[in-house]
Design a protein around this motif. Structure first.
Motif, PDB file in Angstrom:
ATOM      1  N   GLU A 127      55.994  -4.164  66.520  1.00 33.01           N
ATOM      2  CA  GLU A 127      55.246  -3.126  65.809  1.00 33.01           C
ATOM      3  C   GLU A 127      55.483  -3.232  64.308  1.00 33.01           C
ATOM      4  O   GLU A 127      54.561  -3.046  63.509  1.00 33.01           O
ATOM      5  N   LEU A 128      56.721  -3.527  63.927  1.00 30.27           N
ATOM      6  CA  LEU A 128      57.048  -3.696  62.514  1.00 30.27           C
ATOM      7  C   LEU A 128      56.238  -4.843  61.921  1.00 30.27           C
ATOM      8  O   LEU A 128      55.660  -4.719  60.832  1.00 30.27           O
ATOM      9  N   CYS A 129      56.176  -5.949  62.653  1.00 29.33           N
ATOM     10  CA  CYS A 129      55.428  -7.120  62.177  1.00 29.33           C
ATOM     11  C   CYS A 129      53.927  -6.843  62.098  1.00 29.33           C
ATOM     12  O   CYS A 129      53.221  -7.467  61.299  1.00 29.33           O
ATOM     13  N   GLY A 130      53.432  -5.927  62.911  1.00 28.32           N
ATOM     14  CA  GLY A 130      51.998  -5.640  62.948  1.00 28.32           C
ATOM     15  C   GLY A 130      51.532  -4.567  61.989  1.00 28.32           C
ATOM     16  O   GLY A 130      50.341  -4.246  61.952  1.00 28.32           O
ATOM     17  N   LEU A 131      52.439  -4.015  61.184  1.00 26.87           N
ATOM     18  CA  LEU A 131      52.048  -2.967  60.240  1.00 26.87           C
ATOM     19  C   LEU A 131      51.110  -3.512  59.165  1.00 26.87           C
ATOM     20  O   LEU A 131      51.257  -4.647  58.708  1.00 26.87           O
ATOM     21  N   ALA A 132      50.174  -2.668  58.745  1.00 30.65           N
ATOM     22  CA  ALA A 132      49.230  -3.036  57.692  1.00 30.65           C
ATOM     23  C   ALA A 132      49.236  -1.978  56.601  1.00 30.65           C
ATOM     24  O   ALA A 132      49.635  -0.827  56.832  1.00 30.65           O
ATOM     25  N   LYS A 133      48.783  -2.365  55.424  1.00 29.94           N
ATOM     26  CA  LYS A 133      48.691  -1.420  54.315  1.00 29.94           C
ATOM     27  C   LYS A 133      47.801  -0.242  54.686  1.00 29.94           C
ATOM     28  O   LYS A 133      48.068   0.899  54.304  1.00 29.94           O
ATOM     29  N   GLU A 134      46.771  -0.529  55.475  1.00 34.25           N
ATOM     30  CA  GLU A 134      45.827   0.516  55.866  1.00 34.25           C
ATOM     31  C   GLU A 134      46.434   1.523  56.847  1.00 34.25           C
ATOM     32  O   GLU A 134      45.847   2.584  57.097  1.00 34.25           O
ATOM     33  N   ASP A 135      47.593   1.219  57.390  1.00 33.50           N
ATOM     34  CA  ASP A 135      48.267   2.133  58.317  1.00 33.50           C
ATOM     35  C   ASP A 135      49.096   3.185  57.586  1.00 33.50           C
ATOM     36  O   ASP A 135      49.611   4.108  58.213  1.00 33.50           O
ATOM     37  N   HIS A 144      50.799   4.964  60.602  1.00 34.63           N
ATOM     38  CA  HIS A 144      50.158   4.881  61.912  1.00 34.63           C
ATOM     39  C   HIS A 144      50.575   3.567  62.577  1.00 34.63           C
ATOM     40  O   HIS A 144      50.411   2.500  61.987  1.00 34.63           O
ATOM     41  N   VAL A 145      51.115   3.661  63.779  1.00 36.12           N
ATOM     42  CA  VAL A 145      51.491   2.468  64.537  1.00 36.12           C
ATOM     43  C   VAL A 145      50.349   2.163  65.498  1.00 36.12           C
ATOM     44  O   VAL A 145      50.186   2.837  66.518  1.00 36.12           O
ATOM     45  N   ARG A 146      49.532   1.166  65.131  1.00 33.68           N
ATOM     46  CA  ARG A 146      48.286   0.916  65.869  1.00 33.68           C
ATOM     47  C   ARG A 146      48.263  -0.420  66.605  1.00 33.68           C
ATOM     48  O   ARG A 146      47.406  -0.640  67.443  1.00 33.68           O
ATOM     49  N   ARG A 147      49.181  -1.319  66.255  1.00 34.37           N
ATOM     50  CA  ARG A 147      49.161  -2.655  66.853  1.00 34.37           C
ATOM     51  C   ARG A 147      50.555  -3.251  66.813  1.00 34.37           C
ATOM     52  O   ARG A 147      51.424  -2.806  66.060  1.00 34.37           O
ATOM     53  N   ALA A 148      50.748  -4.281  67.616  1.00 37.37           N
ATOM     54  CA  ALA A 148      51.992  -5.052  67.621  1.00 37.37           C
ATOM     55  C   ALA A 148      51.632  -6.526  67.682  1.00 37.37           C
ATOM     56  O   ALA A 148      50.545  -6.894  68.145  1.00 37.37           O
ATOM     57  N   VAL A 149      52.540  -7.360  67.231  1.00 38.08           N
ATOM     58  CA  VAL A 149      52.332  -8.809  67.258  1.00 38.08           C
ATOM     59  C   VAL A 149      53.218  -9.405  68.351  1.00 38.08           C
ATOM     60  O   VAL A 149      54.395  -9.052  68.467  1.00 38.08           O
ATOM     61  N   LEU A 209      54.102  -6.413  55.860  1.00 38.68           N
ATOM     62  CA  LEU A 209      55.200  -7.377  55.795  1.00 38.68           C
ATOM     63  C   LEU A 209      54.586  -8.762  55.973  1.00 38.68           C
ATOM     64  O   LEU A 209      53.966  -9.034  57.000  1.00 38.68           O
ATOM     65  N   SER A 210      54.756  -9.619  55.018  1.00 37.17           N
ATOM     66  CA  SER A 210      54.118 -10.923  55.106  1.00 37.17           C
ATOM     67  C   SER A 210      55.054 -12.037  54.643  1.00 37.17           C
ATOM     68  O   SER A 210      55.734 -11.895  53.612  1.00 37.17           O
ATOM     69  N   PRO A 211      55.106 -13.150  55.379  1.00 40.20           N
ATOM     70  CA  PRO A 211      55.912 -14.307  54.949  1.00 40.20           C
ATOM     71  C   PRO A 211      55.433 -14.878  53.619  1.00 40.20           C
ATOM     72  O   PRO A 211      56.192 -15.564  52.928  1.00 40.20           O
ATOM     73  N   TRP A 223      51.029 -13.116  58.744  1.00 38.29           N
ATOM     74  CA  TRP A 223      51.779 -12.089  59.476  1.00 38.29           C
ATOM     75  C   TRP A 223      53.064 -12.681  60.033  1.00 38.29           C
ATOM     76  O   TRP A 223      53.091 -13.834  60.455  1.00 38.29           O
ATOM     77  N   PHE A 224      54.108 -11.879  60.058  1.00 44.02           N
ATOM     78  CA  PHE A 224      55.319 -12.267  60.774  1.00 44.02           C
ATOM     79  C   PHE A 224      55.047 -12.179  62.276  1.00 44.02           C
ATOM     80  O   PHE A 224      54.321 -11.301  62.738  1.00 44.02           O
ATOM     81  N   VAL A 225      55.648 -13.091  63.027  1.00 40.16           N
ATOM     82  CA  VAL A 225      55.715 -12.954  64.484  1.00 40.16           C
ATOM     83  C   VAL A 225      57.170 -12.637  64.816  1.00 40.16           C
ATOM     84  O   VAL A 225      58.077 -12.920  64.019  1.00 40.16           O
ATOM     85  N   PRO A 226      57.437 -12.018  65.967  1.00 40.56           N
ATOM     86  CA  PRO A 226      58.809 -11.612  66.278  1.00 40.56           C
ATOM     87  C   PRO A 226      59.833 -12.738  66.194  1.00 40.56           C
ATOM     88  O   PRO A 226      60.972 -12.504  65.771  1.00 40.56           O
ATOM     89  N   THR A 227      59.474 -13.968  66.582  1.00 37.41           N
ATOM     90  CA  THR A 227      60.432 -15.065  66.515  1.00 37.41           C
ATOM     91  C   THR A 227      60.824 -15.369  65.073  1.00 37.41           C
ATOM     92  O   THR A 227      62.000 -15.620  64.766  1.00 37.41           O
TER      93      THR A 227
END
Length: 324
Positions: A127-135, A144-149, A209-211, A223-227
């Motif tokens: 969920e942390l990795c899937g956060l967007a500015k629009e959230d 808003h937690v709307r997606r996960a990676v 959060l972006s690499p 986007w970050f992935v959990p790994t």
């Protein structure tokens, strides 16, 4: 038809391993419960209990389908007994360890902001990795937690399948402001969120959060992935010289800190995305100080306030109260 392609891939891998151990050239009709019992022995020999249980659960579903369609004898699915797992207690960070991670482990403002956000929101790593500015809604002080990676880079809804709102503690708010500033020039991207196998939605969003913020290479994922997040988290711990923990412990830290501060169970549970607070009680009972010497005083204080208000209530004019 009710699972995503990624889930199907995981099931396929589990079945391949089970079939290899059972004997891939055997007919299903010749399998006996003792074959499944031997499979359990082979699976647990060199695998984690959780992994072996995943394989057994997948095989059980497959054999149940075979039984219901007459491809094999009954009783095989029931023989796929999962191994009992000892409960893992949460291993939260202490305040001193958290401070050390921020001061000694983080080399970039994005790292310290990300760790702070993880600890003070209790988001799952995906969920942390899937956060967007629009959230982010700073006016309402929420995200808003709307997606996960997922580990493969696919987007999916949060674990419960429902979006939720997380209120921001002051440190989390400051962390979000830092991340928004770092991503000020980033462009929005359209991503596909897989709801299930036959339903998707398109989100046009900008990663929070972006690499790319710290990337030295020209081609990196937006986007970050959990790994990848696991690797970053491990490096931060190594530099800080704190005891190694899994990234999920930042979520446990949030829960334990809130409970130690005697936060409302229903509120904490809702913030973390649990269906109810049963799991909170089961997992974090150690951090719920139910025999505090101050608790009696706290309850008595509440009772006295209620007693002072109660005699007034029957005399309130309902019509005037509603008008007011």
């Amino acid at each position: 038809m009710d699972i995503t392609a990624e889930t199907e891939s995981r099931y396929g891998s589990a079945l391949d391993i089970c079939i290899e151990l059972l004997g891939k050239n055997r007919l299903g009709s010749t399998l006996l419960p003792e074959d499944v019992q031997q499979l359990r022995v082979d699976l647990i020999e060199d695998r984690a209990t959780s992994t072996a249980n995943h394989y057994l659960a997948t095989l059980s579903g497959f054999l149940g389908w075979c039984e219901s369609n007459g491809y094999c004898r009954t009783g095989l699915a029931a023989a796929c007994v999962r191994f009992q797992m000892s409960a893992r207690e949460p291993d939260p960070l202490t305040q001193a360890e958290f401070a050390k991670l921020i001061a000694d482990g983080c080399l970039h403002p994005a790292d310290s902001a990300s760790i702070t956000l993880a600890v003070y929101t209790g988001l799952r790593p995906g969920e942390l990795c899937g956060l967007a500015k629009e959230d982010v809604d700073l006016d309402a002080n929420i995200i808003h937690v709307r997606r996960a990676v997922t580990s493969s880079g696919q987007f999916k809804p949060p674990k419960t399948g429902r979006a939720r709102i997380v209120f921001l503690f002051p440190p989390a708010r400051e962390a979000v402001i830092t991340l928004l500033a770092l991503q000020a020039e980033a462009a929005a991207l359209t991503v596909t969120v897989y709801l299930n196998r036959h339903e998707t939605r398109q989100d046009t969003v900008t990663p929070l959060l972006s690499p790319t913020t710290q990337a030295r290479k020209t081609k990196v994922n937006a986007w970050f992935v959990p790994t990848a997040w696991n690797t970053k988290w491990g490096n931060i711990q190594r530099r800080a010289k704190t005891r190694p923990r899994r990234p999920y412990q930042t979520r446990h830290t949030y829960a334990c800190w809130c409970l130690t501060a005697r936060g409302n169970l229903a509120f904490i549970s809702k913030q973390m995305g649990h269906k109810d607070f049963t799991m909170l009680v089961q997992v974090y009972a150690k951090w719920m100080d139910d025999e505090s010497p101050n608790e009696l005083e706290h309850i008595w204080f509440g009772m006295q306030n209620t007693a002072q208000i109660a005699p007034i209530l029957p005399h309130i004019n309902l019509e005037s109260a509603l008008t007011t």
